[in-house]
Design a protein around this motif. Sequence first.
Motif, mmCIF file in Angstrom:
data_model
loop_
_atom_site.group_PDB
_atom_site.id
_atom_site.type_symbol
_atom_site.label_atom_id
_atom_site.label_comp_id
_atom_site.label_asym_id
_atom_site.label_seq_id
_atom_site.Cartn_x
_atom_site.Cartn_y
_atom_site.Cartn_z
ATOM 1 N N THR A 200 0.849 -1.186 0.000
ATOM 2 C CA THR A 200 0.000 0.000 0.000
ATOM 3 C C THR A 200 0.880 1.228 0.000
ATOM 4 O O THR A 200 1.883 1.282 0.714
ATOM 5 C CB THR A 200 -0.915 0.017 1.238
ATOM 6 N N VAL A 201 0.523 2.232 -0.779
ATOM 7 C CA VAL A 201 1.294 3.470 -0.805
ATOM 8 C C VAL A 201 0.338 4.641 -1.006
ATOM 9 O O VAL A 201 -0.719 4.509 -1.636
ATOM 10 C CB VAL A 201 2.375 3.445 -1.920
ATOM 11 N N ASP A 202 0.684 5.755 -0.427
ATOM 12 C CA ASP A 202 -0.032 7.008 -0.619
ATOM 13 C C ASP A 202 0.635 7.770 -1.765
ATOM 14 O O ASP A 202 1.852 7.680 -1.956
ATOM 15 C CB ASP A 202 0.042 7.801 0.692
ATOM 16 N N LEU A 203 -0.143 8.516 -2.510
ATOM 17 C CA LEU A 203 0.382 9.366 -3.581
ATOM 18 C C LEU A 203 -0.037 10.790 -3.270
ATOM 19 O O LEU A 203 -1.231 11.088 -3.207
ATOM 20 C CB LEU A 203 -0.177 8.913 -4.935
ATOM 21 N N ASN A 204 0.951 11.664 -3.036
ATOM 22 C CA ASN A 204 0.617 13.023 -2.619
ATOM 23 C C ASN A 204 1.142 14.073 -3.591
ATOM 24 O O ASN A 204 2.070 13.823 -4.371
ATOM 25 C CB ASN A 204 1.120 13.293 -1.190
ATOM 26 N N ALA B 43 -1.574 -1.526 -11.542
ATOM 27 C CA ALA B 43 -1.313 -2.674 -12.410
ATOM 28 C C ALA B 43 -0.367 -3.673 -11.758
ATOM 29 O O ALA B 43 -0.376 -4.862 -12.102
ATOM 30 C CB ALA B 43 -0.735 -2.200 -13.747
ATOM 31 N N GLU B 44 0.465 -3.166 -10.816
ATOM 32 C CA GLU B 44 1.371 -4.043 -10.054
ATOM 33 C C GLU B 44 0.723 -4.508 -8.752
ATOM 34 O O GLU B 44 1.402 -4.993 -7.846
ATOM 35 C CB GLU B 44 2.665 -3.290 -9.739
ATOM 36 N N ASN B 45 -0.606 -4.348 -8.649
ATOM 37 C CA ASN B 45 -1.375 -4.759 -7.467
ATOM 38 C C ASN B 45 -0.982 -3.999 -6.206
ATOM 39 O O ASN B 45 -1.083 -4.524 -5.090
ATOM 40 C CB ASN B 45 -1.253 -6.271 -7.231
ATOM 41 N N VAL B 46 -0.513 -2.771 -6.392
ATOM 42 C CA VAL B 46 -0.243 -1.890 -5.264
ATOM 43 C C VAL B 46 -1.520 -1.111 -4.964
ATOM 44 O O VAL B 46 -2.125 -0.524 -5.867
ATOM 45 C CB VAL B 46 0.909 -0.910 -5.567
ATOM 46 N N ILE B 47 -1.933 -1.105 -3.707
ATOM 47 C CA ILE B 47 -3.105 -0.325 -3.303
ATOM 48 C C ILE B 47 -2.664 1.112 -3.086
ATOM 49 O O ILE B 47 -1.762 1.385 -2.289
ATOM 50 C CB ILE B 47 -3.716 -0.893 -2.009
ATOM 51 N N VAL B 48 -3.256 2.042 -3.798
ATOM 52 C CA VAL B 48 -2.940 3.460 -3.668
ATOM 53 C C VAL B 48 -4.006 4.087 -2.792
ATOM 54 O O VAL B 48 -5.175 4.206 -3.196
ATOM 55 C CB VAL B 48 -2.872 4.146 -5.048
ATOM 56 N N ARG B 49 -3.599 4.500 -1.586
ATOM 57 C CA ARG B 49 -4.579 4.939 -0.597
ATOM 58 C C ARG B 49 -3.889 5.811 0.436
ATOM 59 O O ARG B 49 -2.771 5.540 0.856
ATOM 60 C CB ARG B 49 -5.198 3.710 0.083
ATOM 61 N N SER B 50 -4.572 6.854 0.858
ATOM 62 C CA SER B 50 -4.055 7.673 1.945
ATOM 63 C C SER B 50 -4.069 6.901 3.242
ATOM 64 O O SER B 50 -5.074 6.221 3.555
ATOM 65 C CB SER B 50 -4.887 8.950 2.100
ATOM 66 N N SER B 51 -2.995 6.997 3.999
ATOM 67 C CA SER B 51 -2.963 6.326 5.298
ATOM 68 C C SER B 51 -4.009 6.923 6.234
ATOM 69 O O SER B 51 -4.471 6.256 7.160
ATOM 70 C CB SER B 51 -1.566 6.479 5.927
ATOM 71 N N ALA B 52 -4.412 8.172 5.998
ATOM 72 C CA ALA B 52 -5.423 8.802 6.853
ATOM 73 C C ALA B 52 -6.775 8.139 6.725
ATOM 74 O O ALA B 52 -7.588 8.164 7.652
ATOM 75 C CB ALA B 52 -5.544 10.290 6.490
ATOM 76 N N PHE B 53 -7.035 7.538 5.562
ATOM 77 C CA PHE B 53 -8.333 6.915 5.322
ATOM 78 C C PHE B 53 -8.250 5.393 5.319
ATOM 79 O O PHE B 53 -9.161 4.716 4.879
ATOM 80 C CB PHE B 53 -8.907 7.394 3.986
ATOM 81 N N ALA B 54 -7.116 4.859 5.782
ATOM 82 C CA ALA B 54 -6.940 3.399 5.765
ATOM 83 C C ALA B 54 -7.857 2.734 6.773
ATOM 84 O O ALA B 54 -8.241 3.316 7.773
ATOM 85 C CB ALA B 54 -5.486 3.054 6.077
#
Length: 256
Positions: free
Chosen positions: A4-8, A245-256
């Motif tokens: 899981t990674v956040d994109l800011n 596409a690499e099955n990485v979840i893109v999500r803010s940690s604040a809303f996890a």
Amino acid sequence: MTRTVDLNADLGELPGADGRASDLAILRSVTSCAIACGGHAGDAEIMAGTLKAAADEGVAAGAHPSYPDRDGFGRRSLDISSAELEASLATQMSELKAIARELRIPVVHVKPHGALYNDASKDREKAEVIVRAVTSVFGSSVSVICQPDFALATAAEEAGLSVCAEAFIDRAYRADGTLVPRTEPGAVLETEAQRLKQAMDIVVRQTVYLHEGDRILLRAQTLCIHGDSPGAASTAAAVRSHLEAENVIVRSSAFA
């Protein structure tokens, strides 16, 4: 293990209707944003508009304070006292907080801008000034977005603040893990292909490649694209698409 990674993105920095349109395009791809709050860019109207746009897109919002340096866009180190800097940062963040409270939008993180970000990575006194300002405005309710394993991260953690480790997809790195200064050639990754490769290297391989061909290990919970970089919206969309596409979840940690 699922990654899981956040994109800011740093937003609210560009003026006028074109600036707002650019920010909105970026908000459609990122999961967190840091909003300029008057030190280097932005004003009350832009802050309110960016907060609303972020909320509409489900993007976590944070404060992006800086040295009080609108002429230099916050990208110059200022020789000001710790007391003056702390007061300025608190004022900047308090304005964003007040606007966000009126709009009933949470402010969930703080990320220093530009030269202050870089200075606080190396200068413990600057780092402590930032932490004092953050806690005076938000208490311990926000996280601090910064480079891991440097002075600001240490000072924030010691003050009881959570830290979100950041890496940049549009900036070149030195061997010690710091950013190549913007005054040096190659400091900014100009093409989408370069940015995309660096993003995937960081997330998939926890690696950043240097100009010399060497590499360093770099852990990150959030990836940054500068909102004032040409092509930022296209880059953000491409990075998100490739991560997913690499099955990485893109999500803010604040809303996890």
